[in-house]
Scaffold this motif. Structure first.
Motif, PDB file in Angstrom:
ATOM      1  N   VAL A 229      -7.254  -3.617 -11.916  1.00  0.00           N
ATOM      2  CA  VAL A 229      -6.617  -3.086 -10.740  1.00  0.00           C
ATOM      3  C   VAL A 229      -5.425  -3.905 -10.449  1.00  0.00           C
ATOM      4  O   VAL A 229      -4.264  -3.482 -10.110  1.00  0.00           O
ATOM      5  CB  VAL A 229      -7.339  -3.513  -9.294  1.00  0.00           C
ATOM      6  CG1 VAL A 229      -6.837  -3.486  -8.281  1.00  0.00           C
ATOM      7  CG2 VAL A 229      -8.891  -2.864  -9.522  1.00  0.00           C
TER       8      VAL A 229
ATOM      9  N   LYS B  17       0.570  -2.761  -3.348  1.00  0.00           N
ATOM     10  CA  LYS B  17      -0.700  -2.690  -3.167  1.00  0.00           C
ATOM     11  C   LYS B  17      -1.542  -3.790  -3.787  1.00  0.00           C
ATOM     12  O   LYS B  17      -1.031  -4.230  -4.869  1.00  0.00           O
ATOM     13  CB  LYS B  17      -1.163  -1.079  -3.563  1.00  0.00           C
ATOM     14  CG  LYS B  17      -0.799  -0.161  -2.884  1.00  0.00           C
ATOM     15  CD  LYS B  17      -0.806   1.262  -3.460  1.00  0.00           C
ATOM     16  CE  LYS B  17      -0.225   2.414  -2.901  1.00  0.00           C
ATOM     17  NZ  LYS B  17       1.299   2.509  -2.733  1.00  0.00           N
TER      18      LYS B  17
ATOM     19  N   LEU C 140      -5.863  -5.782  -4.440  1.00  0.00           N
ATOM     20  CA  LEU C 140      -7.278  -5.897  -4.268  1.00  0.00           C
ATOM     21  C   LEU C 140      -7.394  -7.124  -3.353  1.00  0.00           C
ATOM     22  O   LEU C 140      -7.031  -8.177  -3.459  1.00  0.00           O
ATOM     23  CB  LEU C 140      -7.825  -6.310  -5.535  1.00  0.00           C
ATOM     24  CG  LEU C 140      -9.328  -6.609  -5.595  1.00  0.00           C
ATOM     25  CD1 LEU C 140      -9.875  -5.043  -5.490  1.00  0.00           C
ATOM     26  CD2 LEU C 140      -9.714  -7.002  -6.822  1.00  0.00           C
TER      27      LEU C 140
ATOM     28  N   ILE D 238      -9.470  -2.373  -1.231  1.00  0.00           N
ATOM     29  CA  ILE D 238      -7.782  -2.410  -1.354  1.00  0.00           C
ATOM     30  C   ILE D 238      -7.027  -2.307  -0.230  1.00  0.00           C
ATOM     31  O   ILE D 238      -7.339  -1.895   0.906  1.00  0.00           O
ATOM     32  CB  ILE D 238      -7.302  -1.457  -2.565  1.00  0.00           C
ATOM     33  CG1 ILE D 238      -7.758  -0.057  -2.104  1.00  0.00           C
ATOM     34  CG2 ILE D 238      -8.359  -1.728  -3.648  1.00  0.00           C
ATOM     35  CD1 ILE D 238      -7.116   0.954  -3.120  1.00  0.00           C
TER      36      ILE D 238
ATOM     37  N   CYS E  97      -6.700   5.476  -3.486  1.00  0.00           N
ATOM     38  CA  CYS E  97      -8.312   5.486  -3.573  1.00  0.00           C
ATOM     39  C   CYS E  97      -8.815   6.319  -4.782  1.00  0.00           C
ATOM     40  O   CYS E  97      -9.392   5.699  -5.820  1.00  0.00           O
ATOM     41  CB  CYS E  97      -9.046   5.643  -2.638  1.00  0.00           C
ATOM     42  SG  CYS E  97      -8.972   4.277  -1.205  1.00  0.00           S
TER      43      CYS E  97
ATOM     44  N   SER F  50     -10.073   1.711   1.437  1.00  0.00           N
ATOM     45  CA  SER F  50      -9.331   0.646   2.151  1.00  0.00           C
ATOM     46  C   SER F  50      -9.975  -0.367   2.904  1.00  0.00           C
ATOM     47  O   SER F  50     -11.270  -0.266   3.203  1.00  0.00           O
ATOM     48  CB  SER F  50      -8.329   1.459   2.842  1.00  0.00           C
ATOM     49  OG  SER F  50      -8.981   1.990   3.891  1.00  0.00           O
TER      50      SER F  50
END
Length: 148
Positions: A11, A20, A22, A37, A48, A72
């Motif tokens: 990730v 973006k 985690l 996320i 996603c 999300s």
């Protein structure tokens, strides 16, 4: 067996430089993996899907039987990282402190160390001073959803 560190690295590498990130990774019994996320400008369903495909490409289903859920960090979920507060400047938040106090107010500033909330005066009361809270004082923060 899939390890938490493996997923976090995938990730992290995938989101590097994208804005973006985690928020939370949960590894549950039965190889159930749940990722939440977020992004500085939000997350889309395509984000996603892309992450799901990437993770699935890294593990052989014949060797690793797992269940993967990517979502999300929804508006109804508490904010867990200081970075999440930045995109909510101007919105009303409800903060629970580690001492159990609940404080509501409009988020007017956010930094990596602290937030500042502005309070609305109630009826004819004088303006209450702004509240500044460091992240070490915050247990949980949620956006107050308004349907006006």
């Amino acid at each position: 067996m899939i390890l938490k560190d493996q997923i976090e690295k995938i990730v992290s590498d995938h989101f590097s430089g994208s804005g973006k990130f985690l928020v939370e990774l949960k590894m549950k019994p039965g190889d159930k993996i749940a990722l939440f996320i977020d992004g500085d400008n939000g997350i889309t369903i395509d984000d996603c899907k892309a992450l799901t495909r990437l993770i699935e490409s890294k593990f052989n289903r014949d060797e690793e039987d797992y269940e993967l859920m990517i979502s999300s960090a929804g508006a109804d979920q508490p904010m867990k990282l200081p970075r999440q507060y930045l995109r909510h400047i101007g919105r009303t938040l409800e903060i629970t402190t580690k001492t159990g106090e609940t404080i509501s107010g409009k988020l007017i500033k956010a930094s990596p160390e602290a937030i500042e909330l502005e309070h609305k005066p109630v009826k004819k009361e004088t303006q209450k001073p702004n509240t500044i809270l460091t992240f070490s004082e915050i247990k949980e923060g949620k956006v107050v959803l308004s349907f006006r």
